[in-house]
Write an enzyme that holds these catalytic residues in place. Structure first.
Site, short mmCIF file in Angstrom:
data_model
loop_
_atom_site.label_atom_id
_atom_site.label_comp_id
_atom_site.label_asym_id
_atom_site.label_seq_id
_atom_site.Cartn_x
_atom_site.Cartn_y
_atom_site.Cartn_z
N SER A 98 -0.65 -16.24 -1.12
CA SER A 98 -1.22 -14.62 -0.28
C SER A 98 -2.22 -14.50 -1.46
O SER A 98 -1.93 -13.25 -1.62
CB SER A 98 0.42 -14.72 -1.08
OG SER A 98 1.62 -14.97 -0.64
N HIS A 140 12.09 -7.39 3.13
CA HIS A 140 12.04 -6.57 2.31
C HIS A 140 12.34 -4.67 3.00
O HIS A 140 11.83 -3.83 2.06
CB HIS A 140 10.09 -6.27 2.35
CG HIS A 140 9.51 -7.13 0.93
ND1 HIS A 140 8.67 -8.61 2.34
CD2 HIS A 140 9.63 -7.48 -0.16
CE1 HIS A 140 8.60 -9.69 0.93
NE2 HIS A 140 8.87 -8.96 -0.32
N CYS A 153 4.35 -9.41 1.76
CA CYS A 153 5.11 -9.25 2.38
C CYS A 153 4.97 -10.48 3.63
O CYS A 153 4.00 -9.55 3.83
CB CYS A 153 5.65 -8.26 3.08
SG CYS A 153 6.71 -7.80 4.11
#
Length: 452
Positions: A98, A140, A153
């Protein structure tokens, strides 16, 4: 084997002195702060691209190679699953996880996506015949770009990336340094991969699929990066300039070209990266305690194993329960101060698995960055932590070598194993029990040591 002849040895001859950009104190601190992990830390000066630290741990004593390393020490180093003989900063390649999301978000902005557009995250979405999950099982909910970066996310990026396609994302990845070959004074480097449809067709003779984009947009699949490239990416997001890493102090270089993006878009990305650390995001452990200095950054987790649907149904195994080589990599990239970037940092831990907050990438990055702003505070914390880790890296390595030497001696039958040795000592003590000592006399103390 039979000795054929003995070669003469010559003393080391020093070469011409070269002054490097490496800050010796910071380099040592970064190496020590990596604690017991297998990983690396790279720090870059955001003003000019100078590399201030490039630590790879665990390491080894280079003096061992001057007169010929012993078979025993070589055996220990070469069999260590933390790979001390590899320079991870230049030769280690990892899925960036990420940590690429700010770069992907910048590509989205440049493609015309509004940072206020929202995506609902239910926890998983289906792409083709495959179900792609978010790291938060229950989802989320609705998130805009800032929230998606702060909370990392996956669903937001799965959906948004499909709107613009992989070519635009790959172009942005290259602009921020991913996959780039740098002209450095080192003989061996690994450069990583920025995949796109043309790359896959050339390498595998296969067409690019939507699921390839989905994987790449969260730094998985074919995408690979080394720690130096990750630090360069952080520095370019911080400055908007294509800074080039440099190791020679005072080297004359042309002014860096701009990354070529809208400055407002960079401001949006930096604000979201600050929220990761300082706004309740996934990188709270990277929050700095130096007054007036805030770090912006992005956490990352890179899977190294496939998680089956059956495992997801029964609950994904924790990293702590897995063998070392099956644990996720832990990553962090960032810069500080957030509002006026001076330094950029990257930290990658091989199979770190986020199992220990103190020895995790975000806190290691924060403490290393703290050294640059408050050296005394950083050293005080490190010295306290090292008491729990068993001392400095040199002290821990000396104990490791002693333990390895003993294990090999036991294996060869040169000494009994500890349990057997203890039993022999106990038996010997029982068979040679001495009579009680005579009553004390007024003889001089040295008389007690005299032979009978």
């Amino acid at each position: 084997g039979k000795i054929v002849r003995e070669l003469t040895t010559r003393p080391d001859t020093p070469g011409n002195p070269i002054k490097l950009t490496i800050d010796a104190g910071l380099q040592e601190y970064a190496g020590r702060r990596l604690a017991t992990q297998s990983g690396s830390v790279v720090v870059i000066d955001c003003h000019n691209g100078d590399v201030l630290a490039m630590a790879s741990m665990p390491s080894f004593d280079p003096n061992s190679f001057s007169d010929g390393i012993s078979h025993l020490e070589w055996d220990m180093l070469s069999k260590d699953d933390h790979v001390p003989l590899r320079n991870k900063t230049l030769q280690g390649l990892y899925p960036p996880g990420s940590t690429v999301k700010p770069m992907v978000a910048l590509a989205l902005l440049e493609a015309g996506i509004s940072p206020m557009d929202t995506v609902n995250c239910p926890g998983a979405i289906r792409v083709g015949n495959t179900l792609f999950h978010c790291h938060k099982k229950r989802g989320h909910g609705s998130l805009n770009m800032r929230g998606a970066i702060a909370q990392s996310c996956d669903i937001y990026f799965y959906q948004m990336a499909q709107r613009i396609g992989m070519d635009r994302i790959a172009s942005m990845a290259r602009r921020v340094g991913m996959g780039q070959k740098f002209a450095l004074p080192f003989p061996s480097q690994s450069y990583g991969t920025v995949p796109d449809p043309a790359w896959k067709l050339k390498k595998y003779k296969q067409k690019w699929q939507v699921y390839d984009t989905v994987n790449a947009t969260i730094g998985q699949g074919y995408m690979l990066i080394n720690p130096l490239q990750m630090a360069v990416m952080a520095s370019r997001l911080a400055t908007g300039r294509q800074l080039m890493p440099n190791f020679i102090f005072g080297a004359q270089r042309p002014a860096p070209e701009p990354v070529g993006v809208n400055e407002e878009h960079l401001v949006t990305i930096r604000d979201a990266m600050s929220a990761v650390v300082n706004g309740g995001g996934t990188g709270g452990a990277a929050r700095m305690t130096v007054p007036g200095v805030m770090m912006a950054g992005k956490t990352g987790t890179a899977q190294v194993r496939r998680i089956t649907m059956a495992e997801r149904g029964g609950g994904v195994r924790s990293n702590a329960s897995l063998p070392f080589k099956l644990r996720d990599h832990a990553l962090f990239q960032g810069f500080a101060p957030f509002d006026n970037p001076r330094y950029a940092i990257a930290c990658i831990l091989e199979h770190g698995g986020h199992t220990n907050r103190i020895e995790d990438a975000p806190m290691i990055a924060a403490d290393t960055m703290t050294y640059l702003f408050d050296q005394a505070k950083a050293m005080e914390k490190l010295e306290t932590l090292e008491k729990d880790w068993g001392g400095t890296p040199a002290e821990r390595m000396a104990r490791q070598m002693a333990a390895y030497r003993l294990a090999k001696a036991i294996e060869k039958g040169e000494v009994p194993p500890p349990a057997a040795a203890n039993e022999m000592n106990a038996a010997g003590a029982g068979n040679s029990a001495a009579p009680p000592p005579p009553a004390a006399t007024s003889a001089p103390a040295e008389a007690d040591d005299a032979p009978p």
